[in-house]
Write an enzyme that holds these catalytic residues in place. Structure first.
Site, PDB file in Angstrom:
ATOM      1  N   HIS A  16      46.553  25.239  41.548  1.00 14.67           N
ATOM      2  CA  HIS A  16      47.972  25.619  41.565  1.00 14.67           C
ATOM      3  C   HIS A  16      48.404  26.188  40.217  1.00 14.67           C
ATOM      4  CE1 HIS A  16      52.255  24.995  42.905  1.00 14.67           C
ATOM      5  NE2 HIS A  16      52.420  25.049  41.588  1.00 14.67           N
ATOM      6  N   GLU A  17      48.137  25.458  39.141  1.00 16.02           N
ATOM      7  CA  GLU A  17      48.585  25.906  37.820  1.00 16.02           C
ATOM      8  C   GLU A  17      47.775  27.093  37.316  1.00 16.02           C
ATOM      9  OE1 GLU A  17      51.339  24.904  36.681  1.00 16.02           O
ATOM     10  OE2 GLU A  17      51.559  23.334  38.185  1.00 16.02           O
TER      11      GLU A  17
ATOM     12  N   HIS B 257      49.338  30.197  38.789  1.00 12.20           N
ATOM     13  CA  HIS B 257      50.515  30.618  38.020  1.00 12.20           C
ATOM     14  C   HIS B 257      50.097  31.361  36.751  1.00 12.20           C
ATOM     15  CE1 HIS B 257      53.625  28.796  40.369  1.00 12.20           C
ATOM     16  NE2 HIS B 257      53.268  27.545  40.134  1.00 12.20           N
TER      17      HIS B 257
END
Length: 223
Positions: A28-29, A32
């Site tokens: 997820h990170e 980003h």
């Protein structure tokens, strides 16, 4: 006092949850950070966040919340939108990249679970190993679907709120930033008190099974 009563998951499933959580948060990170980097923002990369190492991304409170409430968060990736040539396009795409990566991860592991089962490979393993693999896959699928939905909720500091913030006019965005601290306070109240069951409960109880069933509907004719 039964310590296990404080946890959302049975104690014997905690190792599976930790593994699934580490993978989900890291992807997820990273999504980003990578998307921001591709749009010209090196902030996350310069701070060592352009990595799949889960230890770099884990947030203590957000991780604990996974075990207590069934949802949580990682350390937010720093994004400097002044680097973007077109913030109206880049901003929402950077924000949505994280939740979408979780949905993709859930879909990929659902596909491989179907593949392992459909081709009979699970039958060649011992019952203990097959059960362990099945548990790991199911936790990865479930947690990634939960994080996909949870992060799209319109509460600060979640991605859903950032997407709205990037799409509204500048004067509205300024007001949202001004009152954001109160939104975070409200979100924390919902997250750590039983009130959250009335807000988040219906969402997760409906949306998680719906998305999981939809993935099975899409994949079942292919295997």
């Amino acid at each position: 006092m039964d310590v296990s009563s404080f946890f959302r998951y049975p104690l014997e499933q905690i190792p599976y949850v930790l593994l699934a959580l580490s993978l989900a948060f890291a992807v997820h990170e990273f999504a980003h950070a990578y998307t921001a980097y591709r749009f010209g923002d090196p902030t996350a990369a310069n701070q060592g966040r352009l990595t799949l190492n889960p230890l770099v991304h884990l947030d203590l409170v957000g991780t604990i919340m996974i075990f207590l409430a069934g949802f949580g968060w990682a350390r937010p990736v720093p994004v400097n939108r002044f680097y973007f040539k077109n913030p109206r396009v880049a901003g929402p795409l950077v924000s949505v990249a994280g939740p979408v990566s979780n949905l993709m991860l859930a879909f990929i592991f659902t596909f491989f679970l179907y593949l392992l089962t459909g081709l009979g490979w699970m039958d060649t393993l011992s019952e203990r190993i097959a059960l362990m693999i099945n548990q790991i896959f199911l936790h990865i699928i479930h947690l990634n679907v939960v994080l996909f939905i949870f992060n799209l909720l319109p509460f600060p500091p979640l991605d859903g709120y950032r997407i709205i913030e990037d799409l509204v006019p500048n004067d509205t965005r300024a007001k949202m930033v001004q009152y954001e601290q109160y939104g975070i306070f409200l979100f924390l109240i919902l997250a750590i008190t039983p009130l959250g069951e009335y807000v988040f409960g219906p969402i997760f109880n409906t949306a998680v099974p719906f998305i999981t069933d939809l993935m099975h509907v899409v994949l079942s004719p292919l295997l």
